[in-house]
Write a protein that holds these residues in place. Structure first.
Motif, short mmCIF file in Angstrom:
data_model
loop_
_atom_site.label_atom_id
_atom_site.label_comp_id
_atom_site.label_asym_id
_atom_site.label_seq_id
_atom_site.Cartn_x
_atom_site.Cartn_y
_atom_site.Cartn_z
N GLU A 22 -64.13 71.00 97.73
CA GLU A 22 -65.03 70.04 98.36
C GLU A 22 -64.83 68.63 97.79
OE1 GLU A 22 -69.11 71.14 98.47
OE2 GLU A 22 -68.77 72.91 99.74
N ILE A 23 -64.70 67.67 98.70
CA ILE A 23 -64.55 66.26 98.32
C ILE A 23 -65.61 65.46 99.07
CG2 ILE A 23 -63.04 64.25 98.33
CD1 ILE A 23 -60.65 66.10 98.35
N ALA A 24 -66.43 64.74 98.34
CA ALA A 24 -67.45 63.89 98.96
C ALA A 24 -66.92 62.46 99.04
CB ALA A 24 -68.74 63.93 98.15
N VAL A 25 -67.00 61.88 100.22
CA VAL A 25 -66.50 60.51 100.41
C VAL A 25 -67.57 59.66 101.10
CG1 VAL A 25 -64.08 61.19 100.55
CG2 VAL A 25 -65.44 61.10 102.65
N HIS A 26 -67.58 58.38 100.72
CA HIS A 26 -68.31 57.37 101.47
C HIS A 26 -67.33 56.74 102.45
CE1 HIS A 26 -71.91 57.61 99.10
NE2 HIS A 26 -71.31 57.28 97.99
N PHE A 27 -67.77 56.45 103.66
CA PHE A 27 -66.90 55.76 104.60
C PHE A 27 -67.58 54.49 105.08
CE2 PHE A 27 -69.50 58.43 107.35
CZ PHE A 27 -69.81 57.61 108.41
N GLU A 28 -66.75 53.50 105.35
CA GLU A 28 -67.22 52.20 105.84
C GLU A 28 -66.37 51.84 107.05
OE1 GLU A 28 -70.00 49.09 105.42
OE2 GLU A 28 -69.66 50.67 103.93
N VAL A 29 -67.01 51.39 108.13
CA VAL A 29 -66.30 50.99 109.34
C VAL A 29 -66.46 49.49 109.53
CG1 VAL A 29 -66.04 51.36 111.82
CG2 VAL A 29 -66.80 53.24 110.36
N LEU A 30 -65.35 48.77 109.61
CA LEU A 30 -65.36 47.32 109.76
C LEU A 30 -64.68 46.94 111.08
CD1 LEU A 30 -64.20 46.39 106.12
CD2 LEU A 30 -66.54 46.66 106.99
N MET A 31 -65.23 45.92 111.75
CA MET A 31 -64.68 45.47 113.03
C MET A 31 -64.20 44.03 112.89
SD MET A 31 -67.44 47.08 115.73
CE MET A 31 -66.61 46.30 117.12
N PRO A 32 -62.91 43.78 113.01
CA PRO A 32 -62.39 42.41 112.92
C PRO A 32 -62.91 41.53 114.05
CG PRO A 32 -60.63 44.05 112.75
CD PRO A 32 -61.85 44.77 113.21
N LEU A 33 -63.12 40.26 113.75
CA LEU A 33 -63.64 39.34 114.76
C LEU A 33 -62.66 39.14 115.91
CD1 LEU A 33 -65.29 36.59 112.51
CD2 LEU A 33 -66.44 38.28 113.94
N GLN A 34 -61.35 39.11 115.61
CA GLN A 34 -60.37 38.84 116.65
C GLN A 34 -59.96 40.06 117.43
OE1 GLN A 34 -57.77 35.67 114.36
NE2 GLN A 34 -56.99 35.95 116.42
N ASP A 35 -60.19 41.25 116.90
CA ASP A 35 -59.77 42.49 117.56
C ASP A 35 -60.94 43.46 117.52
OD1 ASP A 35 -56.68 42.12 117.95
OD2 ASP A 35 -57.11 41.47 115.91
N ARG A 36 -61.93 43.20 118.36
CA ARG A 36 -63.20 43.94 118.26
C ARG A 36 -63.11 45.40 118.67
NH1 ARG A 36 -67.74 40.97 117.25
NH2 ARG A 36 -67.49 38.71 117.22
N ASP A 37 -62.04 45.78 119.32
CA ASP A 37 -61.91 47.20 119.66
C ASP A 37 -61.10 47.97 118.64
OD1 ASP A 37 -62.51 49.43 121.27
OD2 ASP A 37 -60.50 49.36 122.14
#
Length: 283
Positions: free
Chosen positions: A245-260
């Protein structure tokens, strides 16, 4: 243009809006609104249509026609008023604006089908943190070396299978990969529903959803619940076949110029997981 359903590749926004409003109204507790007890003799759950109409400052007939999918397109002011009346969460409010086609056009990016070179380089530069690049469909556009031992070597998969939701639902080695699988699938479904409204003409996304609904009973059940949420950070526990078992935190970032294009970065959530990630990286 006629908007049909997920089976043909576009969103039937009128019927989806109708179903969404009904489910949100039915989830409300009349006691939270201080309604008189004489008005609580109810055969159906939630608020009545006339109560929602009164709270939003619109006619009951208007709410009835919206919930019956009779082709109305509410204005931005009406969407805002109904959002307040129904006490929609922020992601639900955005979803409602998308269904009503009232979100400002410049807030929705064009669908991304390939990784932007600068972002692909950023993914590589984030080593030793595992990172990858996704679009609104959960297609995996780029990844760094650290992701391979943690998740999968995506190079070994055909492009049609390089999709985070497809892997979670369909890949034999991933079905038991997440300790809290129900939460992961629910979050994925809620994200795809939001993306479905934001990109109503995306036939590939609609085709994915149709495939998942037809082939996976769990996905179909959660999709029918109409939940909407875009989760930008959180914690997952992975059941790794080699490292435990591995516990991870994840973060999702959206660039201003490439929002998709969404940059997903994983970090160890505790010391034991940090050691496990380091061990995997050195393999």
């Amino acid at each position: 243009m006629t908007r049909t359903g997920t089976g043909t590749g576009t969103v039937d926004t009128t019927q989806e809006l109708a179903a969404f409003l009904r489910t949100r109204r039915e989830r409300l507790d009349p006691r939270d609104f201080g309604l008189p007890s004489r008005r609580r003799s109810r055969r159906t759950p939630g608020l009545r249509r006339e109560e929602v109409a009164e709270l939003a400052g619109v006619s009951t007939d208007y709410v009835v026609r919206l919930e019956q999918g009779r082709g109305l397109r509410p204005s931005a002011d009406v969407v805002e008023a109904l959002s307040r009346a129904l006490r929609l969460a922020p992601d639900e409010r955005v979803y409602f604006f998308d269904l009503a086609q009232q979100r400002p056009r410049n807030t929705t990016a064009e669908p991304a089908t390939a990784a932007d070179p600068h972002l692909a380089q950023l993914v590589a530069d984030l080593s030793p943190l595992p990172a990858m690049l996704l679009n609104h469909r959960y297609d995996i556009l780029a990844w760094n070396e650290e992701v391979v031992p943690l998740l999968l070597n995506f190079d070994t998969l055909p492009p049609s299978q390089r999709n985070a939701m497809w892997l979670c639902l369909m890949h034999p080695g991933m079905r038991d990969f997440y300790v809290d699988r129900e939460s992961v699938v629910r979050e994925g479904v809620a994200h795809l529903r939001a993306a479905w409204a934001a990109y109503p003409e995306d036939r590939e996304l609609a085709g994915r959803i149709a495939e998942f609904t037809a082939r996976d009973e769990e996905f179909a059940r959660y999709w029918g619940e109409q939940d909407v949420k875009v989760n930008g950070r959180g914690r997952k526990v992975l059941r790794h076949p080699d490292a435990g078992e591995i516990a991870v935190h994840f973060e999702v970032l959206m660039p201003l110029q490439d929002r998709d294009q969404r940059l997903v970065i994983y970090r160890a959530a505790d010391d034991e997981s940090r050691v496990a990630l380091e061990r995997l990286r050195r393999r």
